[in-house]
Design a protein around this motif. Structure first.
Motif, mmCIF file in Angstrom:
data_model
loop_
_atom_site.group_PDB
_atom_site.id
_atom_site.type_symbol
_atom_site.label_atom_id
_atom_site.label_comp_id
_atom_site.label_asym_id
_atom_site.label_seq_id
_atom_site.Cartn_x
_atom_site.Cartn_y
_atom_site.Cartn_z
ATOM 1 N N VAL A 6 46.400 42.663 41.119
ATOM 2 C CA VAL A 6 47.757 42.210 40.797
ATOM 3 C C VAL A 6 47.874 40.782 41.309
ATOM 4 O O VAL A 6 47.694 40.534 42.506
ATOM 5 N N ARG A 7 48.157 39.845 40.407
ATOM 6 C CA ARG A 7 48.137 38.427 40.776
ATOM 7 C C ARG A 7 49.484 37.764 40.497
ATOM 8 O O ARG A 7 49.923 37.719 39.347
ATOM 9 N N ASP A 8 50.114 37.292 41.570
ATOM 10 C CA ASP A 8 51.395 36.566 41.484
ATOM 11 C C ASP A 8 52.416 37.307 40.626
ATOM 12 O O ASP A 8 53.132 36.695 39.821
ATOM 13 N N LEU A 9 52.481 38.611 40.804
ATOM 14 C CA LEU A 9 53.379 39.427 39.975
ATOM 15 C C LEU A 9 54.830 39.236 40.409
ATOM 16 O O LEU A 9 55.178 39.400 41.576
ATOM 17 N N THR A 10 55.653 38.885 39.441
ATOM 18 C CA THR A 10 57.093 38.728 39.671
ATOM 19 C C THR A 10 57.845 39.584 38.655
ATOM 20 O O THR A 10 57.484 39.614 37.480
ATOM 21 N N ALA A 42 56.093 37.118 43.353
ATOM 22 C CA ALA A 42 54.749 36.542 43.536
ATOM 23 C C ALA A 42 53.857 37.454 44.372
ATOM 24 O O ALA A 42 53.202 37.019 45.320
ATOM 25 N N LEU A 43 53.831 38.739 44.028
ATOM 26 C CA LEU A 43 53.086 39.741 44.798
ATOM 27 C C LEU A 43 51.617 39.738 44.399
ATOM 28 O O LEU A 43 51.277 39.701 43.216
ATOM 29 N N ASN A 44 50.726 39.767 45.391
ATOM 30 C CA ASN A 44 49.282 39.811 45.155
ATOM 31 C C ASN A 44 48.676 41.034 45.839
ATOM 32 O O ASN A 44 49.023 41.350 46.979
ATOM 33 N N LEU A 45 47.768 41.703 45.119
ATOM 34 C CA LEU A 45 47.150 42.921 45.650
ATOM 35 C C LEU A 45 45.831 43.172 44.939
ATOM 36 O O LEU A 45 45.762 43.083 43.708
ATOM 37 N N GLU A 46 44.776 43.436 45.705
ATOM 38 C CA GLU A 46 43.476 43.779 45.121
ATOM 39 C C GLU A 46 43.020 45.125 45.668
ATOM 40 O O GLU A 46 43.030 45.353 46.874
#
Length: 362
Positions: free
Chosen positions: A6-10, A21-25
């Motif tokens: 999940v990259r820079d999810l808004t 701007a959520l980031n998660l791998e």
């Protein structure tokens, strides 16, 4: 290998920004738990990954493929909801096979997948029954089986055990752990129950207000919470918190918890961060406190017993420390009476200090 990124999810609903701007791998084969109170954004994030919500900005990758604008059915995921969502007029076997039939999967392949899922979930004797003839735990197994037959790499669980009683939840937690060990698929699991998170997860993402506060292994989050929110949310019963101030006394660094209540911090690793006069919150879990009838050699303070809660294998004793009531986990064989004078000894190796203003860990 990264399974879900999940990259820079808004995500915005009008002027309200729910995720920013959520980031998660998430690694392949990992069991990740999204944990937090109601309204923190955990189910919203899961629905974004599933494609049930259209994101405002950012990207979602599953198995190296950008699926940001793909339909849920094309993302290669299986999802289990809080409600069982079974077709009441269909048998268990029909519930398991319906989605595959719609997708045009050959009959012999459908039969193989149903047989495999039924064996893994131990629902073989239930295949001819209808949902009304099943218990809550059996229905949830069927709901999990319906995701399982899709034969996908990523499974999403949205509070699947919250409708069950405590005993069934405990049993199905074990089943889910076994299922993950058996399949080795990536699993993302949403819950507000921190016991579920601690027992199931390889890593936990603790969320608050649409922001991931801490992402780490369960024991790391439990023993070294990054801020006051994580410390208070994880653990049952909750961590004890005492307001204090750092002082210097005869060359020793101490935390003053009241007029005559000070605890030396010789066992706490923080270095130069423990400046004199700094306002702090001293946190310690109930199992890292010890009650004695006489003073000990370790850091200790006098207290008075208020009440005792027997819990079977151990007991939770509430004591009055100055103006603050704190809980101490003790052996059930040693009973404490209300009004009894005791000494509370602190295990500083497992204690936590937080800045009183920022609430971040020191």
């Amino acid at each position: 290998m990264t399974s879900v990124a999940v990259r820079d999810l808004t995500l915005r609903f009008g002027a309200l920004e729910v995720l920013s701007a959520l980031n998660l791998e998430i690694e392949h084969g990992e069991f990740l738990v999204l944990l937090g109170p109601s309204g923190c954004g955990k189910s919203t994030l899961l629905n974004c990954i599933a494609g049930l919500l259209e994101i405002s900005d950012g990207q979602i990758h599953i198995s190296g493929r950008n699926v940001t604008w793909e339909e849920p059915k094309d993302r290669g995921i299986g999802m289990v909801f809080q409600s069982y969502a079974l077709y009441p007029q269909m048998t268990v076997a029909k519930n398991l096979s319906f989605g595959l039939q719609i997708a045009g999967v050959p009959k012999d392949e459908i039969a193989k997948r149903i047989a495999r899922a039924a064996e893994i979930l131990q629902i073989e004797p239930l295949l001819s029954r209808k949902p009304a003839q099943l218990s809550g735990g059996q229905r949830q197994r069927v709901a999990i089986g319906r995701a399982l037959v899709r034969d996908v790499d990523v499974f999403l669980f949205d509070e699947p055990l919250s409708n069950l009683d405590a005993k069934l939840r405990a049993e199905l937690r074990v089943e889910l752990k076994r299922l993950h060990h058996s399949l080795k698929n990536t699993m993302i699991y949403v819950t507000h129950d921190q016991i579920e998170a601690l027992t199931l997860a390889d890593r936990i993402a603790v969320m608050k207000g649409g922001v991931i506060q801490q992402l780490d292994a369960p024991l790391t989050i439990y023993n070294r919470p990054v801020n006051l929110f994580v410390a208070g949310f994880i653990g049952s019963p909750s961590m004890n918190f005492l307001k204090g101030e750092i002082i210097q006394d005869d060359g020793a660094v101490k935390v003053a918890l009241g007029a005559d209540e000070t605890v030396a911090l010789a066992g706490y690793e923080a270095g130069e961060a423990l400046q004199e006069g700094r306002k702090v919150i001293f946190g310690v879990r109930p199992e890292h406190l010890t009650l004695t009838s006489e003073p000990t050699s370790g850091p200790h303070l006098p207290a008075v017993v208020e009440l005792e809660e027997p819990m079977g294998a151990d007991s939770l004793v509430w004591v009055r420390l100055g103006e603050k009531a704190i809980s101490v986990r003790t052996e059930s064989a040693i009973s404490r009476k209300p009004g009894e004078k005791v000494y509370v000894t602190f295990d500083l190796e497992h204690a936590s200090l937080f800045d009183a203003e920022t609430e971040d860990r020191i």
